[in-house]
Write a protein that holds these residues in place. Structure first.
Motif, PDB file in Angstrom:
ATOM      1  N   GLU A 128       0.809  -1.213   0.000  1.00 27.59           N
ATOM      2  CA  GLU A 128       0.000   0.000   0.000  1.00 27.59           C
ATOM      3  C   GLU A 128       0.849   1.274   0.000  1.00 27.59           C
ATOM      4  O   GLU A 128       0.410   2.334  -0.469  1.00 27.59           O
ATOM      5  N   SER A 129       2.079   1.176   0.470  1.00 28.20           N
ATOM      6  CA  SER A 129       2.953   2.352   0.478  1.00 28.20           C
ATOM      7  C   SER A 129       3.177   2.905  -0.924  1.00 28.20           C
ATOM      8  O   SER A 129       3.452   4.104  -1.089  1.00 28.20           O
ATOM      9  N   VAL A 130       3.055   2.048  -1.946  1.00 27.58           N
ATOM     10  CA  VAL A 130       3.207   2.505  -3.333  1.00 27.58           C
ATOM     11  C   VAL A 130       2.175   3.586  -3.649  1.00 27.58           C
ATOM     12  O   VAL A 130       2.444   4.500  -4.442  1.00 27.58           O
ATOM     13  N   LEU A 131       0.990   3.495  -3.028  1.00 32.54           N
ATOM     14  CA  LEU A 131      -0.088   4.442  -3.299  1.00 32.54           C
ATOM     15  C   LEU A 131       0.078   5.759  -2.549  1.00 32.54           C
ATOM     16  O   LEU A 131      -0.725   6.686  -2.730  1.00 32.54           O
TER      17      LEU A 131
ATOM     18  N   HIS B   2      -3.176   5.667 -14.518  1.00 34.14           N
ATOM     19  CA  HIS B   2      -2.683   4.667 -15.466  1.00 34.14           C
ATOM     20  C   HIS B   2      -2.702   3.270 -14.833  1.00 34.14           C
ATOM     21  O   HIS B   2      -3.077   2.287 -15.481  1.00 34.14           O
ATOM     22  N   LEU B   3      -2.312   3.185 -13.574  1.00 38.28           N
ATOM     23  CA  LEU B   3      -2.329   1.913 -12.858  1.00 38.28           C
ATOM     24  C   LEU B   3      -3.755   1.374 -12.767  1.00 38.28           C
ATOM     25  O   LEU B   3      -3.991   0.174 -12.966  1.00 38.28           O
ATOM     26  N   LEU B   4      -4.711   2.253 -12.469  1.00 39.24           N
ATOM     27  CA  LEU B   4      -6.114   1.842 -12.385  1.00 39.24           C
ATOM     28  C   LEU B   4      -6.623   1.363 -13.736  1.00 39.24           C
ATOM     29  O   LEU B   4      -7.304   0.330 -13.820  1.00 39.24           O
ATOM     30  N   ASP B   5      -6.279   2.076 -14.800  1.00 40.08           N
ATOM     31  CA  ASP B   5      -6.688   1.650 -16.151  1.00 40.08           C
ATOM     32  C   ASP B   5      -6.112   0.275 -16.471  1.00 40.08           C
ATOM     33  O   ASP B   5      -6.809  -0.592 -17.015  1.00 40.08           O
TER      34      ASP B   5
ATOM     35  N   SER C  75      -8.609  -7.968  -2.586  1.00 43.35           N
ATOM     36  CA  SER C  75      -9.005  -8.550  -3.863  1.00 43.35           C
ATOM     37  C   SER C  75      -8.755  -7.548  -4.993  1.00 43.35           C
ATOM     38  O   SER C  75      -8.522  -6.351  -4.746  1.00 43.35           O
ATOM     39  N   ALA C  76      -8.818  -8.030  -6.218  1.00 43.75           N
ATOM     40  CA  ALA C  76      -8.591  -7.147  -7.362  1.00 43.75           C
ATOM     41  C   ALA C  76      -9.589  -5.988  -7.360  1.00 43.75           C
ATOM     42  O   ALA C  76      -9.231  -4.832  -7.614  1.00 43.75           O
TER      43      ALA C  76
ATOM     44  N   LEU D 159      -9.104   0.984  -3.756  1.00 42.70           N
ATOM     45  CA  LEU D 159      -8.026   1.626  -2.999  1.00 42.70           C
ATOM     46  C   LEU D 159      -7.229   2.580  -3.877  1.00 42.70           C
ATOM     47  O   LEU D 159      -6.833   3.668  -3.442  1.00 42.70           O
ATOM     48  N   ILE D 160      -6.975   2.169  -5.123  1.00 40.87           N
ATOM     49  CA  ILE D 160      -6.245   3.042  -6.044  1.00 40.87           C
ATOM     50  C   ILE D 160      -7.080   4.294  -6.334  1.00 40.87           C
ATOM     51  O   ILE D 160      -6.557   5.418  -6.351  1.00 40.87           O
ATOM     52  N   GLN D 161      -8.392   4.110  -6.543  1.00 39.84           N
ATOM     53  CA  GLN D 161      -9.262   5.257  -6.804  1.00 39.84           C
ATOM     54  C   GLN D 161      -9.282   6.212  -5.606  1.00 39.84           C
ATOM     55  O   GLN D 161      -9.243   7.443  -5.788  1.00 39.84           O
ATOM     56  N   LYS D 162      -9.328   5.697  -4.411  1.00 40.73           N
ATOM     57  CA  LYS D 162      -9.309   6.542  -3.216  1.00 40.73           C
ATOM     58  C   LYS D 162      -8.001   7.330  -3.125  1.00 40.73           C
ATOM     59  O   LYS D 162      -7.986   8.496  -2.715  1.00 40.73           O
TER      60      LYS D 162
END
Length: 278
Positions: A169-172, A188-191, A263-264, A270-273
């Motif tokens: 999660e630290s990547v985010l 880009h990661l979310l896409d 989960s995916a 989480l990425i969107q948040k």
């Protein structure tokens, strides 16, 4: 070209070593029989160098291989001596990483764990440039651009491998390149996470401790049974390639990471948040 010369070299090396061992010959004996040094044969069998087709034929005939099998393996030797696209970047591509790029180019599945950064195969140009500049602060702009270009070229694989990335999660939360660059990277990661063949999972802070904590690794699998899987580990000074039992061990670690991660679908949330916070 279709097919990686690095993978072909590794396949031939494995076959030649196995065939020699089946005859009961030592490396010294085999080398003397065909007129090369023991060290040269060792480099061939460890896939450190490509083997000339006549030398490959001589070894195969020495080991009792006949007919079509000889011709097929000699053709592998020829293919292994061709240039891969990545060799055009020799000016910025260290030898220890060149091997990895050659293997990655023909992988059918790539499983990567990264505790600090978005993996190279999912990076945007600006995010990649920020990382390259941090790693090579004294490099001229032209060199930085070449390194970024190489990283982006790796994303254009002809094999379209399945990509499964588990990220801490630290990547985010690490704004590499500043908020604008970082936000674009997360989008880009979310896409990418929504594309078929790509899975992204986030290992949340709430998961607590886990195996391989703080240590990135990549597990590569290949479409041909003759090309066994490999684990790639990297540090600032070089890299390490693991095979056999160690591939199975790292595969188990990856399975545990997957089981402990969100989960995916939850990971995409989480990425969107993280994007919404910027």
């Amino acid at each position: 070209m279709t097919g990686s010369p690095t993978v072909r070299r590794r396949r031939l090396a494995t076959a030649l070593r196995r065939l020699r061992e089946q005859t009961g010959m030592t490396a010294d004996q085999a080398a003397k029989e065909i007129g090369i040094s023991k060290s040269a044969l060792s480099r061939i069998e460890n896939a450190q160098v490509s083997v000339l087709p006549p030398v490959a034929r001589g070894l195969l005939e020495l080991y009792g291989v006949e007919g079509e099998e000889v011709d097929a393996l000699v053709q592998v030797a020829r293919d292994a001596r061709k240039r891969g696209w990545w060799q055009a970047y020799d000016d910025v591509l260290p030898e220890w990483f060149e091997v990895y790029v050659g293997l990655e180019a023909e992988a059918s599945e790539i499983r990567v764990f990264q505790p600090q950064l978005v993996p190279g195969l999912l990076q945007t140009p600006d995010y990649a440039r920020a990382i390259v500049r941090a790693e090579h602060p004294d490099a001229p702009t032209e060199e930085v651009n070449r390194r970024v270009e190489l990283r982006l070229r790796r994303q254009e694989s002809e094999t379209s491998p399945k990509l499964w990335a588990v990220l801490d999660e630290s990547v985010l939360h690490r704004p590499v390149g500043g908020s604008g660059t970082f936000k674009a990277q997360l989008r880009h990661l979310l896409d990418a996470a929504e594309q078929p063949g790509t899975t992204v999972q986030i290992l949340t802070f709430g998961a607590g401790e886990y195996g391989s904590m703080g240590s990135a690794f990549i597990v590569l699998a290949f479409p041909e049974p003759a090309d066994p899987g490999i684990v790639y580990l990297e540090n600032r000074a070089g890299s390490l390639y693991l095979e056999g039992q160690q591939v199975r061990e790292y595969s188990r670690v990856f399975e545990h990471l997957v089981a402990n991660a969100a989960s995916a679908r939850e990971s995409r949330d989480l990425i969107q948040k993280a994007i919404d916070r910027l």
